[in-house]
Design a protein around this motif. Structure first.
Motif, PDB file in Angstrom:
ATOM      1  N   UNK A  79      21.429  16.623  -4.111  1.00 21.13           N
ATOM      2  CA  UNK A  79      20.378  17.644  -3.862  1.00 21.13           C
ATOM      3  C   UNK A  79      18.973  17.378  -3.772  1.00 21.13           C
ATOM      4  N   UNK A  80      18.661  16.242  -4.210  1.00 19.03           N
ATOM      5  CA  UNK A  80      17.360  15.678  -4.337  1.00 19.03           C
ATOM      6  C   UNK A  80      17.216  14.294  -3.859  1.00 19.03           C
ATOM      7  N   UNK A  81      16.238  13.662  -3.114  1.00 19.49           N
ATOM      8  CA  UNK A  81      16.109  12.578  -2.613  1.00 19.49           C
ATOM      9  C   UNK A  81      14.717  11.984  -2.853  1.00 19.49           C
ATOM     10  N   UNK A  82      14.666  10.339  -3.324  1.00 16.38           N
ATOM     11  CA  UNK A  82      13.275   9.906  -3.211  1.00 16.38           C
ATOM     12  C   UNK A  82      13.195   9.480  -1.576  1.00 16.38           C
ATOM     13  N   UNK A  83      12.084   9.610  -1.187  1.00 17.45           N
ATOM     14  CA  UNK A  83      11.516   9.192  -0.076  1.00 17.45           C
ATOM     15  C   UNK A  83      10.463   8.038   0.070  1.00 17.45           C
ATOM     16  N   UNK A  84      10.890   7.171   0.949  1.00 22.35           N
ATOM     17  CA  UNK A  84       9.809   5.925   1.069  1.00 22.35           C
ATOM     18  C   UNK A  84       9.345   5.962   2.498  1.00 22.35           C
ATOM     19  N   UNK A  85       8.009   5.266   2.778  1.00 26.19           N
ATOM     20  CA  UNK A  85       8.076   5.209   4.229  1.00 26.19           C
ATOM     21  C   UNK A  85       7.809   6.397   5.007  1.00 26.19           C
ATOM     22  N   UNK A  86       7.053   7.618   4.053  1.00 27.19           N
ATOM     23  CA  UNK A  86       7.028   8.782   5.010  1.00 27.19           C
ATOM     24  C   UNK A  86       5.923   8.449   6.090  1.00 27.19           C
ATOM     25  N   UNK A  87       6.186   9.142   7.437  1.00 26.36           N
ATOM     26  CA  UNK A  87       5.336   8.714   8.423  1.00 26.36           C
ATOM     27  C   UNK A  87       3.887   9.547   7.996  1.00 26.36           C
ATOM     28  N   UNK A  88       3.986  10.564   7.126  1.00 27.66           N
ATOM     29  CA  UNK A  88       2.727  11.254   6.756  1.00 27.66           C
ATOM     30  C   UNK A  88       2.410  10.810   5.404  1.00 27.66           C
ATOM     31  N   UNK A  89       1.186  10.430   5.244  1.00 27.39           N
ATOM     32  CA  UNK A  89       0.619   9.820   3.746  1.00 27.39           C
ATOM     33  C   UNK A  89       0.726  10.979   2.955  1.00 27.39           C
ATOM     34  N   UNK A  90       1.046  10.739   1.551  1.00 24.01           N
ATOM     35  CA  UNK A  90       1.180   9.409   0.963  1.00 24.01           C
ATOM     36  C   UNK A  90       2.956   9.113   1.584  1.00 24.01           C
ATOM     37  N   UNK A 132       7.521   9.854  -1.810  1.00 25.48           N
ATOM     38  CA  UNK A 132       7.785  11.485  -2.074  1.00 25.48           C
ATOM     39  C   UNK A 132       9.099  11.808  -2.590  1.00 25.48           C
ATOM     40  N   UNK A 133       9.247  12.976  -3.129  1.00 24.39           N
ATOM     41  CA  UNK A 133      10.655  13.545  -3.598  1.00 24.39           C
ATOM     42  C   UNK A 133      10.760  14.794  -2.880  1.00 24.39           C
ATOM     43  N   UNK A 134      12.010  15.036  -2.486  1.00 23.60           N
ATOM     44  CA  UNK A 134      12.186  16.307  -1.705  1.00 23.60           C
ATOM     45  C   UNK A 134      13.564  17.009  -2.220  1.00 23.60           C
ATOM     46  N   UNK A 135      13.765  17.955  -1.926  1.00 24.98           N
ATOM     47  CA  UNK A 135      14.973  18.689  -1.845  1.00 24.98           C
ATOM     48  C   UNK A 135      15.573  18.242  -0.638  1.00 24.98           C
ATOM     49  N   UNK A 136      16.908  18.407  -0.633  1.00 22.67           N
ATOM     50  CA  UNK A 136      17.651  17.971   0.733  1.00 22.67           C
ATOM     51  C   UNK A 136      18.100  19.360   1.225  1.00 22.67           C
ATOM     52  N   UNK A 137      18.440  19.125   2.563  1.00 26.48           N
ATOM     53  CA  UNK A 137      19.118  20.332   3.269  1.00 26.48           C
ATOM     54  C   UNK A 137      20.281  21.182   2.613  1.00 26.48           C
ATOM     55  N   UNK A 138      21.327  20.280   2.176  1.00 25.08           N
ATOM     56  CA  UNK A 138      22.191  21.099   1.383  1.00 25.08           C
ATOM     57  C   UNK A 138      21.876  22.063   0.217  1.00 25.08           C
ATOM     58  N   UNK A 139      20.686  21.560  -0.274  1.00 25.68           N
ATOM     59  CA  UNK A 139      20.106  22.094  -1.576  1.00 25.68           C
ATOM     60  C   UNK A 139      19.307  23.310  -1.106  1.00 25.68           C
ATOM     61  N   UNK A 140      18.448  23.051  -0.048  1.00 25.61           N
ATOM     62  CA  UNK A 140      17.870  24.347   0.295  1.00 25.61           C
ATOM     63  C   UNK A 140      18.709  25.311   0.882  1.00 25.61           C
ATOM     64  N   UNK A 141      19.845  25.175   1.531  1.00 22.54           N
ATOM     65  CA  UNK A 141      20.739  25.863   2.140  1.00 22.54           C
ATOM     66  C   UNK A 141      21.717  26.740   1.268  1.00 22.54           C
ATOM     67  N   UNK A 142      21.509  26.558   0.068  1.00 19.90           N
ATOM     68  CA  UNK A 142      21.841  27.365  -0.897  1.00 19.90           C
ATOM     69  C   UNK A 142      21.078  28.488  -1.310  1.00 19.90           C
ATOM     70  N   UNK A 143      19.990  28.591  -0.869  1.00 21.24           N
ATOM     71  CA  UNK A 143      19.234  29.716  -1.559  1.00 21.24           C
ATOM     72  C   UNK A 143      19.654  31.056  -0.693  1.00 21.24           C
ATOM     73  N   UNK A 144      19.302  32.171  -1.588  1.00 24.33           N
ATOM     74  CA  UNK A 144      19.428  33.363  -0.713  1.00 24.33           C
ATOM     75  C   UNK A 144      18.555  33.640   0.606  1.00 24.33           C
TER      76      UNK A 144
END
Length: 272
Positions: free
Chosen positions: A184-195, A198-210
């Motif tokens: 449901x959540x991933x740690x992000x390294x080497x984001x092309x946009x600084x910084x 990062x920490x992010x919800x995943x698509x499977x998590x986002x797509x549980x939303x009403x």
């Protein structure tokens, strides 16, 4: 069951942010009438934070019982707590410091003060989401309650911005986060946009939303918006991936709308 997106176009970013704010206030009131509380997932960026300021400034804001709104974030920059570049810091400045929130209902992703890396912060955030889901499950006395709690609480509205490269939250094109199918959540390294961290919800998590609301302004986003709404592959165009279970709305200004397929556009700017 996810539904096809609908598009509502507003004349400029100021009108757009005020319209999203009004829509959000109405939605939170409606959800609270039904469930007693509401849950919203916030986003950063110019439109996301501007919308929160528009909520704070709205004379209708007191209609929401802010003490019974649960706040989560779609992503966060892995920086020290209180850093001005953190989405949470900006959200407090725009809205959360100006309304009677319950601090226990504000769920900030972990900072670099608390964790050694974004993966640890992501695991903690996923754990807290599971705990919220378990508490919600325990409180649900309905006959149709599932046997086991979900990995996520009920998400009533997820707000998402879109980058010029079509990234959403901190899910960037071709990177591992947008390919994630289980977590449901991933740690992000080497984001092309600084910084880069990062920490992010995943698509499977986002797509549980009403409801998922894609909130976008600016000519530099038009290409990304057009590709997403044309049905591009989410691995290359992450903005193509979000789908709410009951509604997916693209709330955009005219500058971002120049490449939107016309059959998707609502003729009334206000929308329903």
């Amino acid at each position: 069951m996810s539904v096809d997106p609908r598009v509502s176009i507003h004349p400029d970013s100021s009108v757009l942010m005020a319209a999203i704010a009004a829509r959000l206030i109405t939605k939170l009131v409606d959800v609270q009438d039904k469930f007693g509380e509401a849950t919203v997932v916030l986003t950063g960026g110019t439109v996301g934070i501007g919308t929160l300021k528009a909520v704070a400034d709205s004379p209708a804001a007191p209609a929401v019982d802010w003490s019974k709104v649960n706040f989560w974030w779609g992503d966060e920059r892995f920086l020290p707590a209180g850093d001005p570049d953190r989405n949470t810091t900006q959200a407090f400045g725009a809205l959360l410091s100006h309304i009677p929130v319950d601090p226990e209902r504000i769920h900030e992703p972990g900072s670099s003060d608390d964790f050694g890396g974004p993966e640890e912060a992501a695991a903690d955030y996923a754990r807290r989401l599971r705990e919220a889901a378990a508490a919600e499950h325990a409180a649900d006395m309905s006959d149709d309650r599932p046997e086991e709690p979900a990995a996520l609480p009920r998400l009533d509205v997820v707000l998402l911005g879109v980058g010029p490269d079509a990234h959403i939250a901190s899910l960037f094109p071709e990177q591992g986060g947008v390919r994630e199918k289980e977590s449901t959540v991933v740690g992000v390294r080497n984001s092309p946009k600084p910084p880069p961290l990062r920490v992010s919800l995943t698509l499977p998590a986002i797509n549980t939303a009403s409801e998922v609301w894609m909130v976008v302004a600016g000519q530099d986003k038009a290409g990304a918006v057009g590709l997403a709404l044309a049905g591009a592959n989410p691995v290359q165009v992450p903005a193509a991936g979000p789908r709410g279970t009951s509604r997916t709305l693209w709330l955009i200004d005219e500058n971002a709308a120049s490449r939107v397929p016309q059959q998707l556009v609502r003729k009334d700017a206000a929308g329903a």
